[in-house]
Design an enzyme around this catalytic site. Structure first.
Site, PDB file in Angstrom:
ATOM      1  N   TYR A   1       6.710  -8.289   8.542  1.00  0.00           N
ATOM      2  CA  TYR A   1       6.395  -6.864   8.665  1.00  0.00           C
ATOM      3  C   TYR A   1       6.671  -6.359  10.074  1.00  0.00           C
ATOM      4  O   TYR A   1       6.563  -7.111  11.051  1.00  0.00           O
ATOM      5  CB  TYR A   1       4.904  -6.617   8.393  1.00  0.00           C
ATOM      6  CG  TYR A   1       4.411  -7.017   7.028  1.00  0.00           C
ATOM      7  CD1 TYR A   1       4.340  -6.094   5.995  1.00  0.00           C
ATOM      8  CD2 TYR A   1       3.987  -8.320   6.778  1.00  0.00           C
ATOM      9  CE1 TYR A   1       3.866  -6.455   4.739  1.00  0.00           C
ATOM     10  CE2 TYR A   1       3.520  -8.695   5.531  1.00  0.00           C
ATOM     11  CZ  TYR A   1       3.456  -7.753   4.513  1.00  0.00           C
ATOM     12  OH  TYR A   1       2.990  -8.131   3.275  1.00  0.00           O
TER      13      TYR A   1
ATOM     14  N   ASP B   1      -6.764   1.557   7.854  1.00  0.00           N
ATOM     15  CA  ASP B   1      -5.445   2.155   8.078  1.00  0.00           C
ATOM     16  C   ASP B   1      -5.577   3.663   8.209  1.00  0.00           C
ATOM     17  O   ASP B   1      -6.684   4.221   8.116  1.00  0.00           O
ATOM     18  CB  ASP B   1      -4.445   1.760   6.982  1.00  0.00           C
ATOM     19  CG  ASP B   1      -4.798   2.298   5.602  1.00  0.00           C
ATOM     20  OD1 ASP B   1      -5.631   3.219   5.498  1.00  0.00           O
ATOM     21  OD2 ASP B   1      -4.226   1.790   4.616  1.00  0.00           O
TER      22      ASP B   1
ATOM     23  N   ASP C   1       0.840  -1.197   0.000  1.00  0.00           N
ATOM     24  CA  ASP C   1       0.000   0.000   0.000  1.00  0.00           C
ATOM     25  C   ASP C   1       0.874   1.246   0.000  1.00  0.00           C
ATOM     26  O   ASP C   1       2.017   1.218   0.481  1.00  0.00           O
ATOM     27  CB  ASP C   1      -0.902   0.011   1.241  1.00  0.00           C
ATOM     28  CG  ASP C   1      -1.982  -1.055   1.188  1.00  0.00           C
ATOM     29  OD1 ASP C   1      -2.349  -1.464   0.069  1.00  0.00           O
ATOM     30  OD2 ASP C   1      -2.453  -1.475   2.263  1.00  0.00           O
TER      31      ASP C   1
ATOM     32  N   ARG D   1      -3.558  -4.777   7.709  1.00  0.00           N
ATOM     33  CA  ARG D   1      -4.659  -3.852   8.045  1.00  0.00           C
ATOM     34  C   ARG D   1      -5.819  -4.606   8.698  1.00  0.00           C
ATOM     35  O   ARG D   1      -6.447  -4.121   9.631  1.00  0.00           O
ATOM     36  CB  ARG D   1      -5.182  -3.163   6.778  1.00  0.00           C
ATOM     37  CG  ARG D   1      -4.299  -2.045   6.249  1.00  0.00           C
ATOM     38  CD  ARG D   1      -4.972  -1.372   5.078  1.00  0.00           C
ATOM     39  NE  ARG D   1      -4.946  -2.163   3.862  1.00  0.00           N
ATOM     40  CZ  ARG D   1      -5.881  -2.127   2.916  1.00  0.00           C
ATOM     41  NH1 ARG D   1      -6.953  -1.366   3.060  1.00  0.00           N
ATOM     42  NH2 ARG D   1      -5.759  -2.852   1.822  1.00  0.00           N
TER      43      ARG D   1
END
Length: 296
Positions: free
Chosen positions: A74, A88, A46, A184
């Site tokens: 992540y 988000d 993203d 998310r």
């Protein structure tokens, strides 16, 4: 099976994607740097996110579909106490509920409940297609998007820091997960389980398969010196390796099958006697069938 033509600078480029750039923006920049239209990426990030984005140049674009299926890691920051329409920080806040009463024990239990094999509903604003339309396009028109829960695996979900301020809690976490997992959605679901809502405020991808931040380069650095991981090195790092004789190399180069070598169900890199990459193969029914041939 794909037969792929030769491109001199074929290989992977591991980019440290900057915030605010789409994955497509990075591909466009790399097309100019590498002077070829034949550039693709493995696994979208993203715009808000930073970190490892694997790009394929030339023949290496044929690797991307296989690399996209590997595990990813992540570092994330989740804000509890606020929900958004995109799950988000790029979305609009749709609900608030104080997280001040959420105890550390409840937070740990919430994280544990989202670890392991789970079923996850993707975010409304996502690239998943519903009746041939992208979910994010429907969501932005105000349409309600019915997305089915999908099986994913969260191998690790570890809290690294907790910061409490008023009615919100900011939680730093490291996550290792299977392909197709939305961080998310983990933020959203953690907030839902704790009864206060949640959304993602920061995300940095630290690894895609074997390619990590230590191998990643910023776009500015790549503009100074384009560092391309050669095809043979890229495949040897990501997949089991099989070295074959000259006779078998000729078979593979012409799209022929070999007896299976028991190297697993996933792609296997086949290399010739001189160490050159010949193909990716898949073992099924006692035979190794080419998925993509890279030999000249």
């Amino acid at each position: 099976m794909d037969n792929v033509d030769n491109t001199d600078n074929s290989g992977l480029v591991i980019v440290d994607k900057p915030a605010g750039w789409t994955s497509h923006d990075v591909v466009g920049r790399m097309r100019r740097l590498a002077r070829t239209r034949r550039v693709g990426h493995a696994g979208t990030l993203d715009p808000m996110a930073t970190g490892v984005l694997v790009l394929g140049i030339g023949k290496a674009t044929r690797l991307l579909g296989h690399l996209a299926l590997t595990d990813k890691a992540y570092d994330a920051t989740i804000r509890l106490g606020e929900s958004t329409n995109t799950d988000d920080a790029e979305g609009e806040i749709t609900a608030t509920a104080s997280a001040a009463g959420v105890a550390d024990e409840a937070l740990r239990a919430g994280v544990e409940s989202l670890t392991g094999p789970i079923r996850q509903v993707p975010p409304q604003v996502s690239a998943i297609k519903v009746d041939g339309k992208r979910a994010y396009k429907m969501a932005r028109k105000g349409e309600e998007v019915a997305l089915a829960a999908r099986p994913v695996t969260v191998h690790e979900f570890t809290i690294t820091d907790v910061r409490r301020e008023g009615d919100v809690i900011d939680v730093d976490a490291s996550v290792t997960c299977s392909s197709g997992t939305y961080i998310r959605a983990l933020a959203r679901d953690l907030g839902a389980r704790l009864g206060c809502g949640g959304h993602l405020t920061a995300l940095r991808r630290t690894r895609v398969g074997p390619y990590d931040l230590g191998m990643a380069r910023t776009l500015d650095r790549l503009a100074e010196k384009l560092e391309i991981l050669p095809m043979a090195d890229a495949v040897a790092a990501a997949f089991p390796r099989r070295d074959v004789s000259q006779d078998d190399a000729r078979k593979v180069a012409h799209g022929g099958r070999l007896p299976a070598a028991g190297l697993g169900p996933g792609p296997v890199g086949v290399f010739g006697p001189d160490g050159s990459l010949l193909a990716l193969v898949e073992e099924k029914g006692g035979a190794a069938r080419p998925l993509a041939v890279f030999a000249s």
